[in-house]
Design an enzyme around this catalytic site. Structure first.
Site, PDB file in Angstrom:
ATOM      1  N   ILE A  65       0.847  -1.188   0.000  1.00 20.45           N
ATOM      2  CA  ILE A  65       0.000   0.000   0.000  1.00 20.45           C
ATOM      3  C   ILE A  65       0.881   1.235   0.000  1.00 20.45           C
ATOM      4  O   ILE A  65       1.390   1.655   1.033  1.00 20.45           O
ATOM      5  CB  ILE A  65      -0.954   0.001   1.218  1.00 20.45           C
ATOM      6  CG1 ILE A  65      -1.665  -1.346   1.321  1.00 20.45           C
ATOM      7  CG2 ILE A  65      -1.950   1.137   1.114  1.00 20.45           C
ATOM      8  CD1 ILE A  65      -2.393  -1.763   0.064  1.00 20.45           C
ATOM      9  N   GLU A  66       1.059   1.817  -1.173  1.00 21.50           N
ATOM     10  CA  GLU A  66       1.983   2.934  -1.336  1.00 21.50           C
ATOM     11  C   GLU A  66       1.274   4.278  -1.390  1.00 21.50           C
ATOM     12  O   GLU A  66       1.910   5.310  -1.575  1.00 21.50           O
ATOM     13  CB  GLU A  66       2.839   2.720  -2.583  1.00 21.50           C
ATOM     14  CG  GLU A  66       3.651   1.435  -2.517  1.00 21.50           C
ATOM     15  CD  GLU A  66       4.636   1.299  -3.654  1.00 21.50           C
ATOM     16  OE1 GLU A  66       5.010   2.327  -4.245  1.00 21.50           O
ATOM     17  OE2 GLU A  66       5.055   0.170  -3.961  1.00 21.50           O
ATOM     18  N   GLY A  67      -0.046   4.290  -1.266  1.00 23.48           N
ATOM     19  CA  GLY A  67      -0.802   5.531  -1.276  1.00 23.48           C
ATOM     20  C   GLY A  67      -2.152   5.309  -0.634  1.00 23.48           C
ATOM     21  O   GLY A  67      -2.605   4.179  -0.468  1.00 23.48           O
TER      22      GLY A  67
END
Length: 456
Positions: free
Chosen positions: A176-178
């Protein structure tokens, strides 16, 4: 496995709790020589002037030898697409018809490929998220429902729209990068509830099993290894031993498998090998190496095989000390005061105190850096925190038992003696240096001089 991205220490990371099938895996989560490589995005195929013959191959192509142990399939890029189903994007590997017009492609031809990998002792997971995505949950109930969906589509549940057919993956990787991470705890808890009752079960009852830390495309890149202000594997090791609820959590060194698939931070195998081996020998939390990605590793002169060679045969966490000449343990560098067994009485339950250093055996301790027992030298008695350790619990010695939580400590790089994975540190009670002050444990706190212990 379930991986949940963390932005702690400004790095992207993946935290895992793993599943074990009823069959025997070649993968051993307790060793420090595992190699993980993402598959599905054909990172090499997207580089300029790449050799088409080396573009991404079927997943079991990368399972033919022992170079890679874990293959997260990347990515489910959108959690909620058409009809509320997740959107699956596997680059050039799955472009067939979708289920009911959704983005969840029918990739059942991968069923046998995945099973081939599993039959060779590999773990295969599904990765959710990826770069440029901003997935989030609006509520805990939505997160729980999504966990049900993932369970039914990819893991041990059932659905008429299983993209990989009857292949049952070994877990979920959340990259989950954003977006917001709110309600991800509800997702993980719901998924765990399914796993606990399935033919695969959670390896550790509490906490996570592995954390993949990205050491490229950031200021902590492996290329900055010789810059102490940037290279911070030790900080992750300290987190693992003083804050992680799972004392066996493993930290993976995340690297780019080719310069062309990273913005910066790639180093060649000649440079990387001594870094791997030094980190592996220095930190007991080291679990292995993660690479982006399998296609790039294979095309880059078998970077994957070279990394596997660099991690060697590996080892499990070191056993506690069993004796020796020992050290004196001083509070915050005060060499006039020592950690002391009250009255020199080597018996179960004897309090551990602070006392003027006097050179007696009551002040002689065997302690190692990293995971360790804190043992009275020449005896079978160890520093013990009791069955229910918490703030203010007084310290005593007790007969040594290998591996029990009350006697498993971690001597950190910043000179704290922490209960391994429990967030509690040996503490100079109220900062008092008077003879006879009984030692306690207290929540590990940064910059607390009452929790600094040095050896001589």
């Amino acid at each position: 496995m379930v991986f949940l991205t963390s932005s702690s220490l400004t790095l992207l990371a993946s935290i895992a709790f793993a599943l074990r099938a009823t069959r025997v895996y070649g993968f051993n989560p307790n060793t420090n020589n595992n190699v993980a490589a993402y598959w599905g995005q054909d990172a090499y195929g997207g580089t300029p002037n790449s050799n088409q013959a080396l573009w991404q191959q079927p997943i079991d192509f990368y399972c033919e030898d022992d170079s890679i142990d874990v293959l997260p399939i990347a990515f489910i890029k959108t959690f909620f697409g058409t009809d509320g189903l997740p959107v699956l994007d596997l680059a050039n590997s799955c472009s067939g018809p979708s289920f009911s017009g959704t983005g969840l492609f029918n990739c059942q031809f991968l069923e046998q490929n995945i099973q081939n990998c599993q039959n060779k002792g590999k773990l295969v997971t599904i990765s959710l998220g990826g770069g440029g995505q901003a997935n989030a949950f609006s509520s805990a109930s939505q997160a729980q429902q999504f966990a049900d969906t993932i369970w039914n589509l990819f893991l041990g549940g059932s659905s008429s729209t299983r993209p990989f057919g009857n292949a049952v993956l070994d877990g979920v990787d959340l990259d989950i990068e954003g977006g917001s991470t709110t309600n991800f705890a509800a997702f993980v808890s719901q998924l765990r509830s399914h796993m606990n009752g399935a033919s695969k079960h959670v390896i550790n009852a509490v906490g996570f099993d592995a954390l993949y830390v990205q050491f490229y495309n950031n200021y902590c890149a492996v290329s900055y290894y010789n810059s102490p202000g940037d290279w911070d594997f030790g900080s992750w090791d300290n987190w693992a031993k003083t804050q992680s609820p799972n004392p066996n959590v493993k930290i993976y060194l995340g690297v780019a498998a080719m310069a062309a698939v990273a913005d910066y931070g790639y180093v060649d195998i000649g440079t990387l090998t001594p870094i791997i081996q030094q980190t592996q020998s220095q930190y007991s939390s080291f679990g292995g190496v993660m690479m982006w990605d399998a296609s790039a590793a294979y095309a880059n002169n078998r970077f994957d095989a070279a990394v596997k060679s660099a991690v060697g045969s590996g080892s499990s966490s070191p056993p506690p000390p069993s004796g020796g000449s020992g050290n004196r343990i001083h509070p915050n560098g005060d060499t006039s005061k020592c950690l002391d067994v009250q009255g020199g009485n080597f018996a179960d339950g004897t309090p551990v105190q602070i006392y003027d250093c006097n050179g007696t055996g009551a002040q002689n301790w065997v302690i190692n850096s990293g995971v360790t027992a804190v043992q009275v030298a020449g005896t079978n008695y160890c520093l013990d925190a009791g069955d229910t350790p918490g703030d203010g619990t007084q310290m005593k010695i007790w007969e040594c038992y290998s591996g029990i939580p009350a006697q498993t400590w971690y001597y950190t790089g910043d000179d704290r003696i922490a209960l391994n994975g429990q967030g509690q540190c040996l503490d100079l009670t109220n900062g008092a240096l008077g003879d006879g002050t009984i030692m306690q444990i207290w929540e590990c706190t940064d910059n607390d001089t009452n929790q600094v212990w040095t050896l001589s």
